[in-house]
Design a protein around this motif. Structure first.
Motif, PDB file in Angstrom:
ATOM      1  N   ALA A   1      39.573  -1.595  79.659  1.00  0.00           N
ATOM      2  CA  ALA A   1      40.360  -0.985  78.582  1.00  0.00           C
ATOM      3  C   ALA A   1      41.202  -2.031  77.862  1.00  0.00           C
ATOM      4  CB  ALA A   1      41.253   0.114  79.152  1.00  0.00           C
ATOM      5  N   LEU A   2      41.775  -2.978  78.650  1.00  0.00           N
ATOM      6  CA  LEU A   2      42.571  -4.043  78.027  1.00  0.00           C
ATOM      7  C   LEU A   2      41.715  -4.918  77.120  1.00  0.00           C
ATOM      8  CD1 LEU A   2      45.346  -5.395  77.911  1.00  0.00           C
ATOM      9  CD2 LEU A   2      44.672  -6.789  79.872  1.00  0.00           C
ATOM     10  N   LEU A   3      40.489  -5.235  77.570  1.00  0.00           N
ATOM     11  CA  LEU A   3      39.583  -6.034  76.747  1.00  0.00           C
ATOM     12  C   LEU A   3      39.225  -5.315  75.458  1.00  0.00           C
ATOM     13  CD1 LEU A   3      37.807  -8.551  76.430  1.00  0.00           C
ATOM     14  CD2 LEU A   3      36.023  -7.365  77.736  1.00  0.00           C
ATOM     15  N   ILE A   4      38.923  -4.016  75.583  1.00  0.00           N
ATOM     16  CA  ILE A   4      38.569  -3.235  74.392  1.00  0.00           C
ATOM     17  C   ILE A   4      39.742  -3.175  73.427  1.00  0.00           C
ATOM     18  CG2 ILE A   4      37.963  -0.921  73.594  1.00  0.00           C
ATOM     19  CD1 ILE A   4      36.350  -0.609  76.201  1.00  0.00           C
ATOM     20  N   MET A   5      40.957  -2.952  73.971  1.00  0.00           N
ATOM     21  CA  MET A   5      42.132  -2.897  73.110  1.00  0.00           C
ATOM     22  C   MET A   5      42.374  -4.240  72.421  1.00  0.00           C
ATOM     23  SD  MET A   5      43.411   0.105  73.064  1.00  0.00           S
ATOM     24  CE  MET A   5      45.015  -0.269  72.370  1.00  0.00           C
ATOM     25  N   SER A   6      42.125  -5.341  73.153  1.00  0.00           N
ATOM     26  CA  SER A   6      42.281  -6.665  72.546  1.00  0.00           C
ATOM     27  C   SER A   6      41.311  -6.859  71.388  1.00  0.00           C
ATOM     28  CB  SER A   6      42.061  -7.753  73.598  1.00  0.00           C
ATOM     29  OG  SER A   6      42.973  -7.618  74.669  1.00  0.00           O
ATOM     30  N   LEU A   7      40.059  -6.435  71.597  1.00  0.00           N
ATOM     31  CA  LEU A   7      39.069  -6.540  70.522  1.00  0.00           C
ATOM     32  C   LEU A   7      39.466  -5.709  69.312  1.00  0.00           C
ATOM     33  CD1 LEU A   7      35.769  -6.427  72.623  1.00  0.00           C
ATOM     34  CD2 LEU A   7      36.781  -8.429  71.508  1.00  0.00           C
ATOM     35  N   ILE A   8      39.976  -4.495  69.594  1.00  0.00           N
ATOM     36  CA  ILE A   8      40.391  -3.625  68.494  1.00  0.00           C
ATOM     37  C   ILE A   8      41.548  -4.257  67.724  1.00  0.00           C
ATOM     38  CG2 ILE A   8      41.451  -1.392  67.962  1.00  0.00           C
ATOM     39  CD1 ILE A   8      39.837  -0.205  70.276  1.00  0.00           C
ATOM     40  N   VAL A   9      42.535  -4.813  68.484  1.00  0.00           N
ATOM     41  CA  VAL A   9      43.684  -5.447  67.821  1.00  0.00           C
ATOM     42  C   VAL A   9      43.226  -6.644  66.985  1.00  0.00           C
ATOM     43  CG1 VAL A   9      45.795  -6.758  68.265  1.00  0.00           C
ATOM     44  CG2 VAL A   9      45.358  -4.638  69.514  1.00  0.00           C
TER      45      VAL A   9
ATOM     46  N   ALA B   1      40.304  -7.055  65.623  1.00  0.00           N
ATOM     47  CA  ALA B   1      39.609  -6.561  64.427  1.00  0.00           C
ATOM     48  C   ALA B   1      40.603  -6.067  63.382  1.00  0.00           C
ATOM     49  CB  ALA B   1      38.653  -5.435  64.830  1.00  0.00           C
ATOM     50  N   VAL B   2      41.664  -5.372  63.868  1.00  0.00           N
ATOM     51  CA  VAL B   2      42.681  -4.868  62.930  1.00  0.00           C
ATOM     52  C   VAL B   2      43.410  -6.024  62.263  1.00  0.00           C
ATOM     53  CG1 VAL B   2      44.850  -3.605  62.787  1.00  0.00           C
ATOM     54  CG2 VAL B   2      42.966  -2.670  64.122  1.00  0.00           C
ATOM     55  N   VAL B   3      43.753  -7.057  63.068  1.00  0.00           N
ATOM     56  CA  VAL B   3      44.445  -8.223  62.501  1.00  0.00           C
ATOM     57  C   VAL B   3      43.562  -8.930  61.473  1.00  0.00           C
ATOM     58  CG1 VAL B   3      45.343 -10.513  63.065  1.00  0.00           C
ATOM     59  CG2 VAL B   3      45.937  -8.552  64.490  1.00  0.00           C
ATOM     60  N   GLN B   4      42.275  -9.086  61.814  1.00  0.00           N
ATOM     61  CA  GLN B   4      41.342  -9.739  60.899  1.00  0.00           C
ATOM     62  C   GLN B   4      41.213  -8.944  59.602  1.00  0.00           C
ATOM     63  OE1 GLN B   4      40.117 -12.656  61.507  1.00  0.00           O
ATOM     64  NE2 GLN B   4      38.809 -12.869  59.704  1.00  0.00           N
ATOM     65  N   GLN B   5      41.116  -7.628  59.730  1.00  0.00           N
ATOM     66  CA  GLN B   5      41.018  -6.783  58.547  1.00  0.00           C
ATOM     67  C   GLN B   5      42.285  -6.867  57.702  1.00  0.00           C
ATOM     68  OE1 GLN B   5      38.231  -5.282  57.843  1.00  0.00           O
ATOM     69  NE2 GLN B   5      38.909  -4.299  55.960  1.00  0.00           N
ATOM     70  N   SER B   6      43.441  -6.939  58.392  1.00  0.00           N
ATOM     71  CA  SER B   6      44.709  -7.054  57.675  1.00  0.00           C
ATOM     72  C   SER B   6      44.777  -8.383  56.914  1.00  0.00           C
ATOM     73  CB  SER B   6      45.870  -6.947  58.658  1.00  0.00           C
ATOM     74  OG  SER B   6      47.100  -7.117  58.013  1.00  0.00           O
TER      75      SER B   6
END
Length: 565
Positions: free
Chosen positions: A367-375, A377-382
């Motif tokens: 779950a931590l790995l998935i959340m890191s990937l999501i964060v 992706a969000v940072v990259q999109q931002s």
């Protein structure tokens, strides 16, 4: 003349009835004259027939219970299995096969303990103690009765507490300890009085009488035995009358009243014989031998002594002794196996907990790995969005600079000249446009030129309450004509046209730095908007970026230029 067959038919029924009556009377006489009932062949045949009947009934009951136990075992109904084992043990004990009965009691107790049913565990302790009482193993009996009493006290079951106290009093009487026996019987008596349990009065009165008898207080003993006999009809113990009579006879023998004691002995024998109690018949024969020896009845003493030996051999033989020893060893082995099974179960539970913890750790890491990937992706999109906004800001800035430098506002004369030139150039092109269309376009262009000049010079757009009708009054036209001209020439509605002037003014304010002492609401009001929500929406629609990002980007660029200088 009467025929022989008719005479035979007339006399046979009375003859058969008389013969049966005589045989029944002879059997009764023979059974009464013998001590145990084995003195004549007729009595032996009757007892054998009775045993065969009981054995068949007992066998069918046992088969039925074992079949029920197997069905419960297939269904996995542990509670029903335990009750079935208890019933099987009770059936064996009822037939004086206590060694086998105790074995089933132990099995039932183990299942009830697994279920956590303390009441049934205590009941099994009671039954096991009663079976050991059959072999006069008093120390074991006291041990199990005390276990049962402790569980009943935990459950606060007053009825069973009284029963356990009465049982302990009875055992201490058998052990020749009248003080302890009297103490336990008195405790039970108080509880029965509080519960108004008349069904157990006979039993407790008998126990008190026995304790007083052992202590030598014969007067009190006879009193309580009489009370026990009085309440015996309400008692569940059908042997109570015979037991009371036997104890009264013992007291009378101690007092020297031999004839009355002999009478009570015979009465007690009749009661005990009805109930087929080998244990109490043994006690009766012991008292009978004692009375015969005191009264110098050598023949009666010898006869009673022989019968006593027969009963003792049947109650407690060598084979039963070996069964008891084997049963105790089996019970101890089963307890060790249960302890080992408990340890294995605890080990399995600990292993399961460790595996469950490891799974939780792995799930948490995933779950931590998935959340890191999501964060990420969000940072990259931002970042991409910010970069796109930055480019839009630069384009808007370039557009503003270009408009400020290169684009001159129209004058009325220029617009009129342009219109005249167009009129002259288009006057010759009659094949393409009609005269009505030319006239309409020229009027619209002239109207828009006047509108643009009015907006540039007087900056009417800074008024938040500016309406289309206000401009129509200034231009001396109607709202339909003005709105149609804006839509046709600028390709936009009036609100968008108005907001473009306001946003351009806001951009100039930001570029000049006039916004520093203003909030976002102040900047919106300065540009001609009534509120910051409308201002932000219009700013983003026209420039492509929010006003806050636009300001932040310009500040960053200015800071970078200052650092370079």
């Amino acid at each position: 003349m009467t025929k022989p067959r008719e005479l035979l038919g007339f006399w046979v029924p009375p003859f058969v009835f008389t013969l049966l009556f005589m045989m029944a009377g002879l059997t009764k006489i023979q059974a009464d004259t013998g001590i145990v009932g084995k003195s004549t062949r007729a009595d032996s045949i009757q007892e054998t027939t009775l045993k065969t009947t009981v054995s068949k009934q007992f066998s069918s009951q046992i088969d039925a219970e074992i079949h029920a136990y197997n069905l419960y075992a297939k269904r996995g109904d542990t509670a029903a299995m335990a009750r079935s084992l208890h019933t099987i043990g009770a059936l064996f004990c009822r037939e004086d096969q206590f060694a086998i009965g105790i074995r089933y009691y132990f099995r039932a107790q183990n299942l009830f303990r697994t279920l956590g049913d303390s009441l049934w565990v205590a009941n099994e302790y009671n039954d096991i103690a009663f079976a050991y009482l059959y072999w006069d193993d008093y120390s074991t009996v006291v041990n199990y009765y005390n276990r049962a009493l402790a569980l009943y006290q935990q459950l606060d079951n007053q009825q069973e507490i009284a029963l356990a106290e009465a049982n302990l009093g009875f055992v201490y009487s058998k052990m020749g300890q009248p003080t302890k026996a009297l103490l336990h019987h008195q405790k039970a008596y108080k509880i029965y009085l509080l519960l108004n349990d008349t069904a157990n009065y006979a039993k407790i009165y008998h126990g008190l009488g026995d304790a007083f008898r052992l202590s030598g207080n014969y007067k009190q003993a006879l009193k309580y035995f009489a009370l026990s006999t009085r309440f015996a009809p309400w008692s569940a113990n059908k042997l109570q009358i015979g037991q009371n009579l036997l104890r009264e006879a013992e007291i009378l023998i101690g007092l020297g009243q031999y004839s009355k004691a002999s009478y009570l002995l015979e009465r007690s024998y009749q009661e005990l014989k009805k109930r087929r109690s080998g244990k109490w018949l043994k006690n009766y024969l012991e008292v009978k031998v004692n009375l015969a020896e005191i009264t110098d009845d050598q023949a009666g003493a010898l006869k009673a002594l022989k019968a006593l030996r027969v009963i003792e051999d049947s109650l407690f033989g060598q084979r039963q002794q070996s069964e008891i020893t084997g049963m105790l060893i089996e019970h101890q082995t089963r307890e060790k196996e249960e302890q080992l099974a408990t340890l294995q179960t605890n080990f399995q539970l600990a292993s399961e907990r460790i595996r469950f913890r490891d799974r939780l750790i792995l799930i948490g890491l995933a779950a931590l790995l998935i959340m890191s990937l999501i964060v990420m992706a969000v940072v990259q999109q931002s970042r991409k969005r910010k970069e796109a906004y930055r480019m839009l800001v630069e384009k808007n800035q370039q557009l503003l600079n270009f408009q400020a430098i290169c684009v001159e506002p129209y004058t009325v004369e220029t617009q009129e000249k342009t219109v005249d030139d167009q009129k002259e150039s288009k006057a010759d092109d009659t094949q393409i446009y009609s005269s009505i269309a030319q006239e309409t376009n020229e009027d619209a262009r002239l109207l828009i030129a006047r509108l643009d000049r009015l907006m540039e010079k007087e900056k009417l757009f800074l008024n938040p309450t500016l309406r289309l009708t206000d401009l129509c009054r200034k231009l001396k036209t109607n709202s339909t004509t003005l709105s149609h001209a804006v839509n046709k020439l600028h390709k936009k509605n009036f609100n968008t046209y108005l907001n473009e002037f306001r946003i351009r003014e806001a951009q100039h304010c930001i570029a000049r730095g006039d916004y520093r002492h203003l909030s976002m609401d102040g900047l919106a009001n300065k540009a001609g908007f009534s509120n910051r929500v409308t201002f932000s929406a219009a700013f983003k629609k026209i420039t492509g970026v929010p006003p806050s990002f636009y300001i932040q980007t310009l500040q960053s660029k200015k800071q970078a230029l200052d650092d370079t200088d």
